[in-house]
Design a protein around this motif. Structure first.
Motif, PDB file in Angstrom:
ATOM      1  N   GLY A   1     -18.436 -16.769  -1.398  1.00 45.71           N
ATOM      2  CA  GLY A   1     -17.300 -15.915  -1.042  1.00 45.71           C
ATOM      3  C   GLY A   1     -17.498 -14.485  -1.526  1.00 45.71           C
ATOM      4  O   GLY A   1     -17.248 -13.527  -0.786  1.00 45.71           O
ATOM      5  N   ALA A   2     -17.963 -14.346  -2.765  1.00 41.78           N
ATOM      6  CA  ALA A   2     -18.232 -13.006  -3.304  1.00 41.78           C
ATOM      7  C   ALA A   2     -19.368 -12.331  -2.531  1.00 41.78           C
ATOM      8  O   ALA A   2     -19.292 -11.140  -2.215  1.00 41.78           O
ATOM      9  CB  ALA A   2     -18.588 -13.108  -4.783  1.00 41.78           C
ATOM     10  N   LEU A   3     -20.405 -13.097  -2.204  1.00 40.86           N
ATOM     11  CA  LEU A   3     -21.521 -12.548  -1.435  1.00 40.86           C
ATOM     12  C   LEU A   3     -21.080 -12.112  -0.043  1.00 40.86           C
ATOM     13  O   LEU A   3     -21.516 -11.074   0.463  1.00 40.86           O
ATOM     14  CB  LEU A   3     -22.637 -13.585  -1.345  1.00 40.86           C
ATOM     15  N   PHE A   4     -20.189 -12.887   0.574  1.00 38.92           N
ATOM     16  CA  PHE A   4     -19.674 -12.535   1.888  1.00 38.92           C
ATOM     17  C   PHE A   4     -18.902 -11.214   1.835  1.00 38.92           C
ATOM     18  O   PHE A   4     -19.070 -10.354   2.706  1.00 38.92           O
ATOM     19  CB  PHE A   4     -18.771 -13.654   2.417  1.00 38.92           C
ATOM     20  N   ILE A   5     -18.084 -11.037   0.810  1.00 36.30           N
ATOM     21  CA  ILE A   5     -17.321  -9.788   0.665  1.00 36.30           C
ATOM     22  C   ILE A   5     -18.256  -8.611   0.430  1.00 36.30           C
ATOM     23  O   ILE A   5     -18.083  -7.534   1.022  1.00 36.30           O
ATOM     24  CB  ILE A   5     -16.290  -9.918  -0.468  1.00 36.30           C
TER      25      ILE A   5
END
Length: 73
Positions: free
Chosen positions: A58-62
């Motif tokens: 999720g953090a990587l996607f953001i």
């Protein structure tokens, strides 16, 4: 760089969807609509790894979404 970022973001999005779906506690269809009456349990073993992998994805996607905004104006 213009071709690389969107492809990586799509791959991360697919893995993020898969990991979110793997976290579904109830196996019945009723649990998807709020039923199921589950109980609280701590995450152990593979559940904990799936949870943290979901957080990292999720953090990587953001981060990838922000990089797409910056580099692909």
């Amino acid at each position: 760089m213009k071709e690389f970022l969107p492809i990586v973001q799509i791959v991360v999005a697919v893995f993020l969807i898969v990991f979110i779906l793997l976290q579904q506690r109830g196996t019945a269809l009723g649990s998807a609509f709020g039923g199921g009456g589950g109980f609280y349990a701590t995450r152990r073993g593979i559940q904990k790894k799936i949870f943290w992998a979901t957080v990292v994805l999720g953090a990587l996607f953001i981060i990838l979404a922000l990089l797409n905004l910056i580099f692909l104006k």
